[in-house]
Design an enzyme around this catalytic site. Sequence first.
Site, PDB file in Angstrom:
ATOM      1  N   ASN A  23      -8.851  -1.202  13.299  1.00 10.82           N
ATOM      2  CA  ASN A  23     -10.224  -1.305  12.800  1.00 10.82           C
ATOM      3  C   ASN A  23     -10.414  -2.532  11.908  1.00 10.82           C
ATOM      4  O   ASN A  23     -11.439  -2.680  11.251  1.00 10.82           O
ATOM      5  CB  ASN A  23     -10.617  -0.037  12.034  1.00 10.82           C
ATOM      6  CG  ASN A  23      -9.786   0.170  10.772  1.00 10.82           C
ATOM      7  OD1 ASN A  23      -8.792  -0.535  10.550  1.00 10.82           O
ATOM      8  ND2 ASN A  23     -10.177   1.126   9.947  1.00 10.82           N
ATOM      9  N   GLU A  44      -9.908  -0.658   3.990  1.00 14.92           N
ATOM     10  CA  GLU A  44     -10.633  -0.190   5.168  1.00 14.92           C
ATOM     11  C   GLU A  44     -12.021  -0.836   5.204  1.00 14.92           C
ATOM     12  O   GLU A  44     -12.584  -1.164   4.153  1.00 14.92           O
ATOM     13  CB  GLU A  44     -10.806   1.337   5.090  1.00 14.92           C
ATOM     14  CG  GLU A  44      -9.500   2.116   4.979  1.00 14.92           C
ATOM     15  CD  GLU A  44      -8.733   2.220   6.311  1.00 14.92           C
ATOM     16  OE1 GLU A  44      -8.989   1.436   7.236  1.00 14.92           O
ATOM     17  OE2 GLU A  44      -7.873   3.108   6.400  1.00 14.92           O
ATOM     18  N   ASP A 100       0.836  -1.208   0.000  1.00 15.18           N
ATOM     19  CA  ASP A 100       0.000   0.000   0.000  1.00 15.18           C
ATOM     20  C   ASP A 100       0.867   1.253   0.000  1.00 15.18           C
ATOM     21  O   ASP A 100       2.080   1.185   0.239  1.00 15.18           O
ATOM     22  CB  ASP A 100      -0.984  -0.012   1.182  1.00 15.18           C
ATOM     23  CG  ASP A 100      -0.329  -0.320   2.530  1.00 15.18           C
ATOM     24  OD1 ASP A 100       0.910  -0.361   2.608  1.00 15.18           O
ATOM     25  OD2 ASP A 100      -1.064  -0.514   3.502  1.00 15.18           O
ATOM     26  N   HIS A 122      -8.495  -3.360   9.317  1.00 21.30           N
ATOM     27  CA  HIS A 122      -8.069  -3.233   7.915  1.00 21.30           C
ATOM     28  C   HIS A 122      -6.856  -4.109   7.629  1.00 21.30           C
ATOM     29  O   HIS A 122      -6.094  -4.467   8.517  1.00 21.30           O
ATOM     30  CB  HIS A 122      -7.826  -1.770   7.520  1.00 21.30           C
ATOM     31  CG  HIS A 122      -6.590  -1.130   8.055  1.00 21.30           C
ATOM     32  ND1 HIS A 122      -6.393   0.228   8.016  1.00 21.30           N
ATOM     33  CD2 HIS A 122      -5.471  -1.639   8.641  1.00 21.30           C
ATOM     34  CE1 HIS A 122      -5.204   0.520   8.534  1.00 21.30           C
ATOM     35  NE2 HIS A 122      -4.632  -0.593   8.925  1.00 21.30           N
TER      36      HIS A 122
HETATM   37  P1  PGA Z   1       1.126  -1.591  12.818  1.00 19.68           P
HETATM   38  O1  PGA Z   1       0.030  -1.349  11.693  1.00 19.68           O
HETATM   39  O2  PGA Z   1       1.903  -2.797  12.413  1.00 19.68           O
HETATM   40  O3  PGA Z   1       1.965  -0.335  12.780  1.00 19.68           O
HETATM   41  O4  PGA Z   1       0.383  -1.797  14.111  1.00 19.68           O
HETATM   42  C1  PGA Z   1      -0.866  -2.334  11.333  1.00 19.68           C
HETATM   43  C2  PGA Z   1      -1.885  -1.735  10.392  1.00 19.68           C
HETATM   44  O5  PGA Z   1      -2.462  -0.675  10.707  1.00 19.68           O
HETATM   45  O6  PGA Z   1      -2.122  -2.331   9.344  1.00 19.68           O
END
Ligand code: PGA
Length: 241
Positions: free
Chosen positions: A136, A143, A66, A138
Site C-alpha cells: 500500500n 501507513e 518499527d 507504506h
Molecule cells: P516485505 O515488506 O519486505 O516483507 O515485502 C515490505 C513492507 O511491507 O514494508
Amino acid sequence: MRLLRSTTEGFDEAVADVLAGAIAERPGAVLLLATGNTPIGGFRVLARRAAEGAVDVSAVRVVQLDEYVGVPDDDRRSLYGWLEREFLAPLGIPAERVTRFDVAAPEDVASSCRAVDAAIAGLGGVDLALLGVGPNGHLGFNEPPSPADAPTREVPLAPASIVSNAVYWGGEDQVPRTAVTVGMAPILAARQIALVVRGAHKRAILRQTLEGPETADVPASLVRRAARLTVVADGAALGDD
Ligand code: PGA
C-alpha cells in the site's frame, strides 16, 4: 536517483553492496533498518562478507525502524526479534550500538517514540535508511496517508498491512492492531535512502512510488525528495519482460 537493477539471483548481493557502501563511506554509519522479507538475504550476504573480513562493522550504529505495540521481545514475531536474529547477532553488533523501541507495555509508547527521535538526533541523524515498500506504499509503518512531516509515533495498521502480515501471525485476527514507526520526517532527513523492492507483486506500487504523484497517500513516493535516493529492484518489480 540511482537505480540498481538486479537479477533475481543478484538481488541480495546488491542490497549488501548498498549497506557495505554506506559503511565504507563512514565506518560509524548510522543505519536505519527495516525487517520484512526483502532485505534479509542482503543482511546474510553482509554478515558473510564481514566474517570474511571484507566489511568492518565494528563501529556501525543501528536504529530499529518499527515495532508492533504490546509484543514482548521474546516473541519471534517482534520486529526487534527479527533484527536481532538476522542482523545484530550475525554481525556481532552489541546493544549499546542499537537504538530500539521499547513498547511491549502500551503505557511506554509515547515516551519510547520521543526517546527514539532524541537518540537519532543524538547520533547526528541517519546515514542510510534501508527500507522496503509495503503493497500500500507504506514505509515502515507510516501507513497512508502519512505526510512528509509525520513524526515517530504509534499508528493503527492499515487493512492491507494486516492482510500482508497475517502469514507471520497465523491469521488476520492475530495481527497486532497498532505499531510504532520512525516517522516520515526523520526518514526523509536521512543522508541516503535505499528502497529495496523485489517481485512482481510490488510492480504496481514501485511504479506509483517512482512515477506517480508525490503524495501522502503513497508515503513511499515522498522519498523522491530525499537527499540521495538509491533503488534496488529486480526485473519482476521493474516490469521487465
Ligand atoms: P516485505 O515488506 O519486505 O516483507 O515485502 C515490505 C513492507 O511491507 O514494508
